[in-house]
Design an enzyme around this catalytic site. Structure first.
Site, PDB file in Angstrom:
ATOM      1  N   ALA A  15      27.711  50.892  45.962  1.00 51.19           N
ATOM      2  CA  ALA A  15      28.090  51.904  45.487  1.00 51.19           C
ATOM      3  C   ALA A  15      26.591  52.855  45.042  1.00 51.19           C
ATOM      4  O   ALA A  15      25.084  52.248  44.980  1.00 51.19           O
ATOM      5  CB  ALA A  15      27.809  51.376  43.784  1.00 51.19           C
ATOM      6  N   ASP A  66      41.829  35.547  33.845  1.00 54.54           N
ATOM      7  CA  ASP A  66      41.280  36.261  34.952  1.00 54.54           C
ATOM      8  C   ASP A  66      42.776  36.303  35.952  1.00 54.54           C
ATOM      9  O   ASP A  66      42.864  36.978  36.584  1.00 54.54           O
ATOM     10  CB  ASP A  66      40.656  35.253  35.671  1.00 54.54           C
ATOM     11  CG  ASP A  66      39.546  35.848  36.308  1.00 54.54           C
ATOM     12  OD1 ASP A  66      38.894  37.162  35.959  1.00 54.54           O
ATOM     13  OD2 ASP A  66      39.280  35.132  37.175  1.00 54.54           O
ATOM     14  N   HIS A  88      39.335  33.901  55.336  1.00 57.37           N
ATOM     15  CA  HIS A  88      38.381  35.809  55.728  1.00 57.37           C
ATOM     16  C   HIS A  88      37.130  34.943  55.695  1.00 57.37           C
ATOM     17  O   HIS A  88      37.225  34.225  54.523  1.00 57.37           O
ATOM     18  CB  HIS A  88      39.175  36.203  54.484  1.00 57.37           C
ATOM     19  CG  HIS A  88      38.291  37.562  54.081  1.00 57.37           C
ATOM     20  ND1 HIS A  88      38.466  38.810  54.712  1.00 57.37           N
ATOM     21  CD2 HIS A  88      37.029  37.232  53.147  1.00 57.37           C
ATOM     22  CE1 HIS A  88      37.918  39.352  54.068  1.00 57.37           C
ATOM     23  NE2 HIS A  88      36.725  39.235  53.516  1.00 57.37           N
ATOM     24  N   ASP A 122      29.994  46.255  40.286  1.00 59.44           N
ATOM     25  CA  ASP A 122      29.745  45.202  39.226  1.00 59.44           C
ATOM     26  C   ASP A 122      28.407  46.764  38.476  1.00 59.44           C
ATOM     27  O   ASP A 122      27.557  47.052  39.398  1.00 59.44           O
ATOM     28  CB  ASP A 122      28.399  44.329  39.631  1.00 59.44           C
ATOM     29  CG  ASP A 122      29.022  43.299  39.946  1.00 59.44           C
ATOM     30  OD1 ASP A 122      30.202  43.032  38.880  1.00 59.44           O
ATOM     31  OD2 ASP A 122      28.967  42.650  41.193  1.00 59.44           O
ATOM     32  N   GLU A 162      34.664  39.235  56.973  1.00 62.88           N
ATOM     33  CA  GLU A 162      33.371  40.765  56.600  1.00 62.88           C
ATOM     34  C   GLU A 162      31.814  40.985  56.762  1.00 62.88           C
ATOM     35  O   GLU A 162      31.755  40.355  56.979  1.00 62.88           O
ATOM     36  CB  GLU A 162      33.598  40.373  55.163  1.00 62.88           C
ATOM     37  CG  GLU A 162      33.118  41.115  54.064  1.00 62.88           C
ATOM     38  CD  GLU A 162      33.350  40.574  52.840  1.00 62.88           C
ATOM     39  OE1 GLU A 162      35.026  40.278  52.322  1.00 62.88           O
ATOM     40  OE2 GLU A 162      32.368  40.800  51.990  1.00 62.88           O
ATOM     41  N   ALA A 190      34.765  36.335  33.025  1.00 61.35           N
ATOM     42  CA  ALA A 190      36.091  35.996  32.599  1.00 61.35           C
ATOM     43  C   ALA A 190      36.456  35.256  30.925  1.00 61.35           C
ATOM     44  O   ALA A 190      35.371  34.809  30.553  1.00 61.35           O
ATOM     45  CB  ALA A 190      36.892  35.735  33.141  1.00 61.35           C
ATOM     46  N   PHE A 245      22.101  32.067  45.201  1.00 63.65           N
ATOM     47  CA  PHE A 245      22.745  33.599  45.094  1.00 63.65           C
ATOM     48  C   PHE A 245      24.319  32.516  44.474  1.00 63.65           C
ATOM     49  O   PHE A 245      24.636  33.523  43.951  1.00 63.65           O
ATOM     50  CB  PHE A 245      22.816  33.479  46.822  1.00 63.65           C
ATOM     51  CG  PHE A 245      24.229  34.583  46.772  1.00 63.65           C
ATOM     52  CD1 PHE A 245      24.123  36.359  46.606  1.00 63.65           C
ATOM     53  CD2 PHE A 245      25.807  34.201  47.594  1.00 63.65           C
ATOM     54  CE1 PHE A 245      24.856  36.827  46.754  1.00 63.65           C
ATOM     55  CE2 PHE A 245      26.246  35.359  48.282  1.00 63.65           C
ATOM     56  CZ  PHE A 245      26.308  36.593  47.616  1.00 63.65           C
ATOM     57  N   SER A 256      39.874  36.996  59.489  1.00 60.90           N
ATOM     58  CA  SER A 256      40.187  38.126  59.330  1.00 60.90           C
ATOM     59  C   SER A 256      37.872  38.341  58.810  1.00 60.90           C
ATOM     60  O   SER A 256      37.531  37.409  58.608  1.00 60.90           O
ATOM     61  CB  SER A 256      40.148  39.322  57.874  1.00 60.90           C
ATOM     62  OG  SER A 256      40.002  38.419  56.810  1.00 60.90           O
TER      63      SER A 256
HETATM   64  C1  LIG Z   1      37.258  39.505  48.593  1.00 56.85           C
HETATM   65  C2  LIG Z   1      35.653  40.440  47.906  1.00 56.85           C
HETATM   66  C3  LIG Z   1      35.100  41.388  47.761  1.00 56.85           C
HETATM   67  C4  LIG Z   1      34.497  41.957  47.443  1.00 56.85           C
HETATM   68  N1  LIG Z   1      33.628  43.147  48.320  1.00 56.85           N
HETATM   69  C5  LIG Z   1      32.198  44.003  47.005  1.00 56.85           C
HETATM   70  C6  LIG Z   1      31.680  45.146  47.837  1.00 56.85           C
HETATM   71  O1  LIG Z   1      32.210  45.538  48.829  1.00 56.85           O
HETATM   72  N2  LIG Z   1      31.111  45.779  46.961  1.00 56.85           N
HETATM   73  C7  LIG Z   1      30.504  44.972  45.607  1.00 56.85           C
HETATM   74  O2  LIG Z   1      29.843  46.093  44.810  1.00 56.85           O
HETATM   75  N3  LIG Z   1      30.911  43.425  44.280  1.00 56.85           N
HETATM   76  C8  LIG Z   1      31.921  43.528  46.067  1.00 56.85           C
HETATM   77  N4  LIG Z   1      32.454  42.231  45.543  1.00 56.85           N
HETATM   78  C9  LIG Z   1      32.717  41.803  43.943  1.00 56.85           C
HETATM   79  C10 LIG Z   1      33.297  42.183  43.088  1.00 56.85           C
HETATM   80  O3  LIG Z   1      32.449  43.793  43.301  1.00 56.85           O
HETATM   81  C11 LIG Z   1      32.376  41.712  41.932  1.00 56.85           C
HETATM   82  O4  LIG Z   1      33.360  40.704  41.677  1.00 56.85           O
HETATM   83  C12 LIG Z   1      33.094  42.397  40.452  1.00 56.85           C
HETATM   84  O5  LIG Z   1      32.118  41.670  39.119  1.00 56.85           O
HETATM   85  C13 LIG Z   1      34.321  42.150  40.102  1.00 56.85           C
HETATM   86  O6  LIG Z   1      35.163  43.037  40.818  1.00 56.85           O
HETATM   87  P1  LIG Z   1      36.710  42.953  40.863  1.00 56.85           P
HETATM   88  O7  LIG Z   1      37.141  43.506  42.013  1.00 56.85           O
HETATM   89  O8  LIG Z   1      36.353  41.875  40.724  1.00 56.85           O
HETATM   90  O9  LIG Z   1      36.805  43.485  39.513  1.00 56.85           O
HETATM   91  P2  LIG Z   1      38.028  42.757  38.325  1.00 56.85           P
HETATM   92  O10 LIG Z   1      39.832  42.939  38.793  1.00 56.85           O
HETATM   93  O11 LIG Z   1      38.476  44.459  37.713  1.00 56.85           O
HETATM   94  O12 LIG Z   1      37.740  42.191  37.331  1.00 56.85           O
HETATM   95  C14 LIG Z   1      38.034  40.568  37.500  1.00 56.85           C
HETATM   96  C15 LIG Z   1      37.807  39.918  36.786  1.00 56.85           C
HETATM   97  O13 LIG Z   1      36.827  39.976  36.353  1.00 56.85           O
HETATM   98  C16 LIG Z   1      36.696  39.719  34.697  1.00 56.85           C
HETATM   99  N5  LIG Z   1      35.572  41.038  33.888  1.00 56.85           N
HETATM  100  C17 LIG Z   1      35.022  41.496  34.732  1.00 56.85           C
HETATM  101  N6  LIG Z   1      34.507  42.161  33.778  1.00 56.85           N
HETATM  102  C18 LIG Z   1      34.964  41.569  32.870  1.00 56.85           C
HETATM  103  C19 LIG Z   1      34.650  41.915  30.838  1.00 56.85           C
HETATM  104  N7  LIG Z   1      33.168  43.005  30.868  1.00 56.85           N
HETATM  105  N8  LIG Z   1      35.089  41.364  29.914  1.00 56.85           N
HETATM  106  C20 LIG Z   1      35.873  40.467  30.469  1.00 56.85           C
HETATM  107  N9  LIG Z   1      36.104  39.813  31.725  1.00 56.85           N
HETATM  108  C21 LIG Z   1      35.521  40.930  32.701  1.00 56.85           C
HETATM  109  C22 LIG Z   1      38.017  39.595  34.623  1.00 56.85           C
HETATM  110  O14 LIG Z   1      38.259  37.566  34.720  1.00 56.85           O
HETATM  111  C23 LIG Z   1      38.375  39.355  35.475  1.00 56.85           C
HETATM  112  O15 LIG Z   1      39.672  39.532  36.158  1.00 56.85           O
HETATM  113  C24 LIG Z   1      33.553  41.525  46.271  1.00 56.85           C
HETATM  114  C25 LIG Z   1      33.901  40.139  45.493  1.00 56.85           C
HETATM  115  C26 LIG Z   1      35.188  39.396  46.369  1.00 56.85           C
HETATM  116  C27 LIG Z   1      35.224  38.273  45.860  1.00 56.85           C
END
Ligand SMILES: Cc1cc2nc3c(=O)[nH]c(=O)nc-3n(C[C@H](O)[C@H](O)[C@H](O)COP(=O)(O)OP(=O)(O)OC[C@H]3O[C@@H](n4cnc5c(N)ncnc54)[C@H](O)[C@@H]3O)c2cc1C
Length: 284
Positions: free
Chosen positions: A43, A149, A257, A101, A9, A143, A207, A7
């Protein structure tokens, strides 16, 4: 060994000048018949409008399944629900559900999905879309612990996601150890390794520091002679990504991916070595 599934991205182009190269990269990589292509989500304001516009355009024009990324922290529940409903109506059937974020210096909406798990739960309840989520072989930078995590990841998959796509890693061992830990934690759904073909090594280092991915010493040594030499960089990038994929394929990994950064050349070369698509000349 049959070729793996792949896939690709992409991110929505940020200026009119980058639209044509973006569409060209999509068109070239779609010829390799990926399982899906995905489009990242920006966002807020113009960024989310851009994502929305390009999701609709790729749905109409790309001719391949599309996974639309959505991040939930920047909008209210109502805004996110509205977007998802209109994308479903437009034909989106696969969401990469993310927390995102929180924007600096901006107050987050009070009534929002707090994390990716809440978003996955809401999507699963509607039962309309395939759901992918993010995973972090080296743990998310914020995390509490690697165990915490992994627990969050398991909850997202148990709530209805069908696969997790990982943050990029360069060391196959890191991915394999993560897969083992996930198995021991009871995770049985596919973990798809994210692959970032190396471009400029110095930008990659800064980065990667921000997103908590390590750049191994051997990689720095390998790319040091290629500074300022795009042809050599590209050759080494293909070699590095191929070694990574081949090692993981021997360990039973069947899906990869690619973070394309909206460029096709290196990814095409890697995929060709993996046995996908015809010759690059045919595709030209
Ligand atoms: C495959 C992939 C695609 C992505 N695509 C995008 C995108 O399109 N747009 C974009 O803006 N970003 C993107 N991101 C980045 C992502 O949004 C960030 O990494 C974000 O910080 C976490 O999102 P998540 O969905 O993993 O969060 P979640 O699954 O809700 O949290 C992920 C992990 O973060 C930890 N965590 C986060 N915040 C806290 C906290 N405050 N306290 C304690 N633990 C915490 C936890 O351990 C948890 O397991 C992508 C990342 C990946 C790996």
């Amino acid at each position: 060994m049959p070729p793996p599934r792949v896939s690709f991205e992409f991110f929505p182009p940020k200026s009119p000048a980058t639209e044509a190269p973006f569409l060209e990269a999509v068109a070239r990589l779609v010829r390799l018949q990926p399982s899906f292509i995905s489009l990242t989500f920006g966002a807020g304001g113009s960024a989310s409008a851009r994502s929305d516009r390009w999701v609709r355009r790729l749905l109409a024009e790309a001719g391949t399944p599309l996974a639309a990324h959505v991040t939930c922290v920047g909008g209210s529940r109502e805004e996110i629900d509205c977007l998802l409903a209109s994308w479903h109506e437009a034909g989106v059937r696969h969401i990469v559900a993310l927390r995102g974020d929180p924007p600096a210096n901006e107050e987050a909406p009070r009534d929002r999905y707090l994390n990716a798990l809440e978003l996955v739960q809401a999507l699963a309840q509607r039962g309309e879309m395939e759901i992918s989520v993010a995973a972090y072989p080296e743990s998310h930078p914020k995390a509490e612990s690697p165990e915490a995590d992994l627990h969050v990841l398991k909850c997202k998959l148990d709530a209805g996601a069908t696969r997790a796509i990982t943050q990029y890693v360069f060391d196959p061992e890191l991915f394999l150890r993560f897969r083992d830990r996930a198995w021991h934690a009871g995770i049985r759904k596919p973990l798809v390794p994210g692959i970032l073909p190396v471009g400029d090594i110095d930008s990659l280092v800064s980065f990667s520091r921000r997103c908590g991915a390590s750049v191994p010493e051997w990689l720095l040594r390998r790319f040091a002679p290629a500074r300022g030499n795009p042809a050599l960089t590209s050759q080494l990038a293909v070699q590095t990504a191929n070694e990574f994929c081949e090692t993981l394929r021997r360990e039973g990994v069947e899906d990869f991916h690619f973070y394309t950064l909206n460029r096709s050349t290196t990814v095409e070369a890697v995929c060709q070595e993996l046995g996908l698509g015809g010759s690059l000349e045919e595709a030209a």
